[in-house]
Write an enzyme that holds these catalytic residues in place. Structure first.
Site, PDB file in Angstrom:
ATOM      1  N   LEU A  33       0.849  -0.961   0.243  1.00  8.28           N
ATOM      2  CA  LEU A  33       0.289  -0.168   0.198  1.00  8.28           C
ATOM      3  C   LEU A  33       0.908   1.390  -0.643  1.00  8.28           C
ATOM      4  O   LEU A  33       1.734   1.269   0.451  1.00  8.28           O
ATOM      5  CB  LEU A  33      -1.390   0.136   1.413  1.00  8.28           C
ATOM      6  CG  LEU A  33      -2.031  -1.072   1.184  1.00  8.28           C
ATOM      7  CD1 LEU A  33      -2.746  -1.107   2.575  1.00  8.28           C
ATOM      8  CD2 LEU A  33      -3.116  -1.041   0.200  1.00  8.28           C
ATOM      9  N   HIS A  34       0.477   1.833  -0.372  1.00  5.22           N
ATOM     10  CA  HIS A  34       1.296   3.028  -0.341  1.00  5.22           C
ATOM     11  C   HIS A  34      -0.137   4.884  -0.397  1.00  5.22           C
ATOM     12  O   HIS A  34      -1.379   4.399  -0.779  1.00  5.22           O
ATOM     13  CB  HIS A  34       2.064   3.282  -2.082  1.00  5.22           C
ATOM     14  CG  HIS A  34       1.134   3.474  -3.470  1.00  5.22           C
ATOM     15  ND1 HIS A  34      -0.164   4.000  -4.266  1.00  5.22           N
ATOM     16  CD2 HIS A  34       1.819   1.928  -4.373  1.00  5.22           C
ATOM     17  CE1 HIS A  34      -0.584   3.508  -4.411  1.00  5.22           C
ATOM     18  NE2 HIS A  34       0.404   2.300  -4.769  1.00  5.22           N
ATOM     19  N   HIS A  37      -3.207   4.152  -2.526  1.00  2.00           N
ATOM     20  CA  HIS A  37      -3.894   3.578  -1.493  1.00  2.00           C
ATOM     21  C   HIS A  37      -4.900   4.165  -0.914  1.00  2.00           C
ATOM     22  O   HIS A  37      -6.258   4.151  -0.245  1.00  2.00           O
ATOM     23  CB  HIS A  37      -3.525   1.763  -1.420  1.00  2.00           C
ATOM     24  CG  HIS A  37      -3.121   0.875  -2.050  1.00  2.00           C
ATOM     25  ND1 HIS A  37      -2.087   0.526  -2.084  1.00  2.00           N
ATOM     26  CD2 HIS A  37      -3.316   0.339  -2.983  1.00  2.00           C
ATOM     27  CE1 HIS A  37      -1.571   0.041  -3.247  1.00  2.00           C
ATOM     28  NE2 HIS A  37      -2.369  -0.140  -4.356  1.00  2.00           N
ATOM     29  N   GLN A 153      -9.585  -0.129 -15.598  1.00  2.00           N
ATOM     30  CA  GLN A 153      -9.491  -0.929 -14.625  1.00  2.00           C
ATOM     31  C   GLN A 153     -11.619  -0.429 -14.269  1.00  2.00           C
ATOM     32  O   GLN A 153     -12.884  -1.458 -14.103  1.00  2.00           O
ATOM     33  CB  GLN A 153      -9.543  -1.291 -13.566  1.00  2.00           C
ATOM     34  CG  GLN A 153      -9.769  -1.708 -12.970  1.00  2.00           C
ATOM     35  CD  GLN A 153      -8.557  -2.470 -11.811  1.00  2.00           C
ATOM     36  OE1 GLN A 153      -7.601  -3.081 -11.645  1.00  2.00           O
ATOM     37  NE2 GLN A 153      -8.493  -1.457 -10.434  1.00  2.00           N
ATOM     38  N   SER A 185       2.441   3.939  -7.352  1.00  2.00           N
ATOM     39  CA  SER A 185       2.532   2.777  -8.462  1.00  2.00           C
ATOM     40  C   SER A 185       3.314   1.730  -7.371  1.00  2.00           C
ATOM     41  O   SER A 185       4.547   1.716  -7.042  1.00  2.00           O
ATOM     42  CB  SER A 185       2.415   2.457  -9.439  1.00  2.00           C
ATOM     43  OG  SER A 185       3.164   0.979  -9.326  1.00  2.00           O
ATOM     44  N   SER A 186       2.634   0.343  -6.818  1.00  2.00           N
ATOM     45  CA  SER A 186       3.309  -0.371  -6.486  1.00  2.00           C
ATOM     46  C   SER A 186       4.309  -1.115  -6.613  1.00  2.00           C
ATOM     47  O   SER A 186       5.929  -1.317  -6.081  1.00  2.00           O
ATOM     48  CB  SER A 186       2.741  -1.918  -5.505  1.00  2.00           C
ATOM     49  OG  SER A 186       1.193  -1.183  -5.185  1.00  2.00           O
TER      50      SER A 186
END
Ligand code: AMP
Length: 281
Positions: A33-34, A37, A153, A185-186
């Site tokens: 999570l960043h 999120h 999405q 982004s992860s």
């Protein structure tokens, strides 16, 4: 905060909360999570009585040559972030809880799943649609929170929720970016410092497209050309696609009328990055 690991316990929790008339918000994630999120969690926290964050690296949405095994997993840090943000439930099921032995049902969003990301990542959106359907069925949320970062999405999930009467409001929150514009982004952790500097070119290209529209440009082909010119100037980036589309159908626009979404995907080394900008004229 409660951590739930089984489908059965998740359903029991949501049934109990539905009986009490509690509004439930869900934030589906793959973890690591960043701040992107976190923004979704905060939006859910503001508008719902109870917040569920799901944390599931969904094998069904990764292609055989994609980075499923390498995808960052940070359960401890994710748990701490969720607790700090006042999340009620962290739903972190093992794969077998979502796809038990014998599982064979797939949800498919026919048209949208085969464009842009779907064309480059066969099966990806069937995986997304299937897991989102499962999560919304288990939790039965009042609202589900998604990021604009994954524009296609979000469009697909809205369609899915409407088509299958899943009954949740789909809320899309703006993309959270680094100071230089790179969308969080992860996967950004995989970028070397040089690649990280180069990665901003995608947002630069989208911004050049937006500026051209704001300056009066209306031809989809011309705007695409403007974006492309910015992108090819960065030797570390290779272009996957840059497109000017209708924000609802994601079909390419020959002429822009009142709204367009600029979609982009590039590759830097082994890492694939996507981004988008919504432009209103
Ligand atoms: P992921 O964990 O990458 O599957 O993302 C979970 C959710 O967070 C999705 O709805 C994403 O669109 C959203 N998200 C990811 N990155 C960002 C970002 N930089 N800003 C806003 N939302 C994001």
């Amino acid at each position: 905060m409660q951590t739930i690991r089984t489908a059965k316990a998740m359903m029991a929790w949501s049934s109990a909360h539905h009986r009490e008339g509690v509004t439930i918000g869900i934030v589906p994630t793959m973890g690591a999570l960043h701040a992107g999120h976190r923004a979704l969690i905060r939006a859910a926290r503001l508008s719902c009585d109870a917040v569920v964050v799901s944390l599931f690296v969904n094998p069904a949405q990764f292609g055989p040559k994609e980075d499923f095994s390498r995808y960052p997993r940070k359960l401890k840090a994710d748990t701490a972030l969720c607790a700090k943000e006042g999340v009620d439930v962290l739903f972190a099921p093992p794969v077998g809880e979502i796809y038990p032995d014998g599982f064979q049902t797939t949800v498919s969003t026919v048209k949208l799943a085969h464009r842009w990301e779907g064309e480059r990542r066969p099966g990806h959106f069937d995986g997304v649609a299937t897991v989102v359907t499962k999560l919304l069925t288990l939790v039965r949320p009042t609202a589900a929170f998604f990021g604009q970062k994954d524009f296609q999405q979000a469009v697909l999930v809205k369609r899915l929720v409407e088509d299958l009467n899943l009954g949740a409001r789909v809320i899309v929150s703006p993309t959270v970016r680094e100071a230089d514009g790179l969308a969080l982004s992860s996967r950004n952790v995989f970028l070397t410092p040089g690649q990280r500097r180069a990665a901003t070119v995608l947002f630069q290209a989208l911004k050049a497209g937006r500026a051209a529209i704001r300056a009066g440009g209306r031809s989809g082909a011309n705007i695409q050309q403007v974006m492309r010119k910015t992108l090819v100037a960065e030797p570390l980036a290779s272009l996957d696609y840059l497109a000017v589309c209708d924000p609802d159908t994601l079909e390419p626009l020959a002429q822009i009328r009142d709204r367009a979404v600029l979609l982009g995907a590039i590759r830097i080394g082994e890492i694939r990055l996507i981004d988008n900008l919504l432009v209103t004229c």
